[in-house]
Design a protein around this motif. Structure first.
Motif, mmCIF file in Angstrom:
data_model
loop_
_atom_site.group_PDB
_atom_site.id
_atom_site.type_symbol
_atom_site.label_atom_id
_atom_site.label_comp_id
_atom_site.label_asym_id
_atom_site.label_seq_id
_atom_site.Cartn_x
_atom_site.Cartn_y
_atom_site.Cartn_z
ATOM 1 N N TYR A 100 0.813 -1.215 0.000
ATOM 2 C CA TYR A 100 0.000 0.000 0.000
ATOM 3 C C TYR A 100 0.853 1.275 0.000
ATOM 4 O O TYR A 100 0.316 2.381 0.120
ATOM 5 C CB TYR A 100 -0.941 0.004 1.207
ATOM 6 C CG TYR A 100 -1.978 -1.095 1.132
ATOM 7 C CD1 TYR A 100 -3.132 -0.939 0.364
ATOM 8 C CD2 TYR A 100 -1.788 -2.299 1.801
ATOM 9 C CE1 TYR A 100 -4.075 -1.948 0.278
ATOM 10 C CE2 TYR A 100 -2.727 -3.315 1.709
ATOM 11 C CZ TYR A 100 -3.865 -3.133 0.958
ATOM 12 O OH TYR A 100 -4.792 -4.141 0.861
ATOM 13 N N THR A 130 -13.109 -7.857 -3.649
ATOM 14 C CA THR A 130 -12.742 -6.436 -3.634
ATOM 15 C C THR A 130 -11.288 -6.248 -4.065
ATOM 16 O O THR A 130 -10.457 -7.154 -3.907
ATOM 17 C CB THR A 130 -12.915 -5.851 -2.224
ATOM 18 O OG1 THR A 130 -11.983 -6.481 -1.326
ATOM 19 C CG2 THR A 130 -14.332 -6.086 -1.725
ATOM 20 N N PRO A 131 -10.937 -5.063 -4.595
ATOM 21 C CA PRO A 131 -9.547 -4.809 -4.999
ATOM 22 C C PRO A 131 -8.564 -4.955 -3.848
ATOM 23 O O PRO A 131 -7.458 -5.478 -4.029
ATOM 24 C CB PRO A 131 -9.601 -3.366 -5.516
ATOM 25 C CG PRO A 131 -11.011 -3.150 -5.943
ATOM 26 C CD PRO A 131 -11.836 -3.959 -4.995
ATOM 27 N N GLU A 132 -8.949 -4.485 -2.640
ATOM 28 C CA GLU A 132 -8.044 -4.585 -1.496
ATOM 29 C C GLU A 132 -7.785 -6.044 -1.136
ATOM 30 O O GLU A 132 -6.637 -6.431 -0.862
ATOM 31 C CB GLU A 132 -8.634 -3.845 -0.287
ATOM 32 C CG GLU A 132 -8.712 -2.342 -0.445
ATOM 33 C CD GLU A 132 -9.893 -1.909 -1.295
ATOM 34 O OE1 GLU A 132 -10.743 -2.785 -1.616
ATOM 35 O OE2 GLU A 132 -9.959 -0.708 -1.648
ATOM 36 N N ALA A 133 -8.843 -6.855 -1.134
ATOM 37 C CA ALA A 133 -8.678 -8.275 -0.807
ATOM 38 C C ALA A 133 -7.855 -8.993 -1.872
ATOM 39 O O ALA A 133 -7.039 -9.868 -1.569
ATOM 40 C CB ALA A 133 -10.050 -8.934 -0.653
ATOM 41 N N ARG A 134 -8.034 -8.612 -3.136
ATOM 42 C CA ARG A 134 -7.263 -9.235 -4.212
ATOM 43 C C ARG A 134 -5.787 -8.863 -4.103
ATOM 44 O O ARG A 134 -4.911 -9.698 -4.343
ATOM 45 C CB ARG A 134 -7.824 -8.807 -5.572
ATOM 46 C CG ARG A 134 -9.213 -9.360 -5.858
ATOM 47 C CD ARG A 134 -9.758 -8.858 -7.186
ATOM 48 N NE ARG A 134 -8.973 -9.363 -8.305
ATOM 49 C CZ ARG A 134 -9.133 -10.555 -8.858
ATOM 50 N NH1 ARG A 134 -10.060 -11.380 -8.385
ATOM 51 N NH2 ARG A 134 -8.402 -10.927 -9.879
ATOM 52 N N LEU A 135 -5.508 -7.607 -3.741
ATOM 53 C CA LEU A 135 -4.117 -7.192 -3.570
ATOM 54 C C LEU A 135 -3.467 -7.936 -2.416
ATOM 55 O O LEU A 135 -2.314 -8.387 -2.516
ATOM 56 C CB LEU A 135 -4.054 -5.681 -3.333
ATOM 57 C CG LEU A 135 -2.655 -5.093 -3.141
ATOM 58 C CD1 LEU A 135 -1.783 -5.357 -4.358
ATOM 59 C CD2 LEU A 135 -2.750 -3.592 -2.863
ATOM 60 N N ASP A 136 -4.194 -8.077 -1.313
ATOM 61 C CA ASP A 136 -3.658 -8.832 -0.177
ATOM 62 C C ASP A 136 -3.377 -10.275 -0.573
ATOM 63 O O ASP A 136 -2.342 -10.844 -0.211
ATOM 64 C CB ASP A 136 -4.645 -8.785 0.998
ATOM 65 C CG ASP A 136 -4.684 -7.419 1.654
ATOM 66 O OD1 ASP A 136 -3.711 -6.655 1.498
ATOM 67 O OD2 ASP A 136 -5.700 -7.109 2.308
#
Length: 412
Positions: free
Chosen positions: A78, A207-213
């Motif tokens: 991030y 979600t984008p955040e979950a995919r990035l994680d």
């Protein structure tokens, strides 16, 4: 192209150190785009480097006759303070340009061995119109010069990486809608660009955040050795990638591990890279005496760097209360008048201070020297490392007169 002195053959430790520094500065090396001596040196040291990076950071090193790729999993996905930049204009990529880059790489995976800029742009326009992407609010067309400029910036980045090789034409002609450009496509480079703990096809998060994680998180076994290895990897990544590692940014297990293993961690990094640890009460900075392993230099030449240095001094003097961006704007206008004889002429233009201060704060944030709290008039607070840029009034101490010892007669 910058050329690096390659150590003599009888200096194995120096050769390994130089190879590591080249790879840390440029994790993707492509034959023909990289200096031949540097490419050969890194390839010759690949086995030792592969072992070190796997053990200390968990990064994989892939090397063949044409490409060398250090797959650096970031310690902080991030952290947006080091964006991709247009290789020519040096402007940071916007969200739109990042999306266009991903769409371009997808299109290049399916195209022939050669492609024109116009054809690639058409493929991206079609991909942008797909319902799954359009539903997110993203849209892209080629009806304006600004959008074509976005396309050219993406292509220049792909040329810089080596994913494309220009055969004929010029991007400036495409911008004017009067020409096109032909490229060779290098799929070996494209295949090695993504550095991820899991393949995108294995990710089902919504979600984008979950995919990035999911893309960056690594599997951790519930064993002491596994946990310690994960801590070592994360801390070493932070020390190698971040300008400053602040203790307050670490979790309790990370601080405990760093306290017990600090000497060993820092010693291994110094031996491989030549970076020197500066340990303070608030954190650790790995300093490069050669000033090579950084993408943001301070101080550096030029008006913008001078202003950044002067604003750092002002923020450091403000102490823990910080200073408002509006105050930095006023301070910049005063500085522009004071230095008008050797700063750029436009620095005194009305409103010029807004962009000048924004660029300076971007550099200070990237160096972990300030935080910026959002708001109508954002508050800028200095972080501990900015204290090195504070100026104090000189203190003149009276020099004591030397005392002449009393001479005593000596009887002989």
């Amino acid at each position: 192209m910058r050329r690096t002195r390659i150590p003599a053959a009888d200096e194995p430790a120096a050769r390994l150190r130089q190879a590591a520094r080249i790879l840390l500065a440029r994790p993707l090396l492509v034959a023909g785009l990289t200096d031949d001596g540097e490419f050969r040196l890194v390839r010759a040291c690949a086995a030792e480097l592969r072992e070190w990076f796997e053990r200390e950071t968990g990064w994989r090193l892939v090397a063949d006759a044409q490409t060398i790729r250090l797959l650096k999993l970031t310690a902080d996905p991030y952290d947006g303070t080091h964006p991709a930049r247009d290789p020519r204009a040096k402007t940071p990529f916007s969200r739109q340009r990042y999306v266009l880059t991903c769409l371009a790489l997808t299109a290049l995976e399916r195209t022939d061995g050669q492609v024109t800029l116009g054809r690639l742009a058409e493929e991206i326009v079609l991909a942008a119109a797909e319902p799954a992407l359009a539903d997110t609010g993203f849209a892209f067309t080629l009806d304006r010069r600004e959008r074509r400029a976005d396309m050219v910036a993406v292509v220049r980045l792909l040329l810089h990486w080596g994913a494309l090789r220009r055969v004929a034409g010029d991007e400036e002609a495409y911008l004017g809608t009067g020409g096109d450009v032909l490229y060779d496509v290098d799929r070996r480079v494209i295949a090695g660009l993504l550095a991820a703990a899991r393949g995108p096809s294995m990710i089902s998060e919504a979600t984008p955040e979950a995919r990035l994680d999911a893309l960056t998180s690594e599997v951790l076994l519930d064993l002491d050795d596994s946990r310690n290895r994960a801590l070592r990897h994360r801390l070493t990544r932070l020390l190698l990638e971040q300008p400053v590692l602040y203790y307050d940014d670490l979790s309790e297990p990370e601080r405990a591990y760093l306290t017990s293993q600090r000497f060993a961690l820092l010693n291994r990094i110094t031996q491989l890279t030549g970076l020197v640890a500066e340990v303070r009460g608030e954190g650790i900075a790995m300093v490069d005496p050669a000033d090579e392993l950084t993408d943001v230099r301070m101080p550096a030449e030029g008006m913008q760097s001078h202003l950044t240095l002067l604003l750092a001094e002002r923020i450091a003097a403000a102490g823990p209360d910080g200073v408002r961006v509006g105050e930095l704007h006023r301070h910049t206008r005063t500085l522009a008048r004071e230095h008008r004889s050797y700063w750029r002429k436009h620095a005194t233009d009305p409103g010029a201070e807004v962009d000048l201060v924004a660029t300076a704060l971007e550099a200070l944030r990237a160096l972990k020297l300030v935080t910026v709290e959002p708001g109508t008039d954002p508050l800028v607070c200095g972080r501990p490392a900015i204290a090195r840029y504070a100026l104090a009034e000189p203190t003149i101490r009276e020099r004591a007169q030397p005392t002449i010892p009393e001479q005593k007669e000596t009887l002989r």
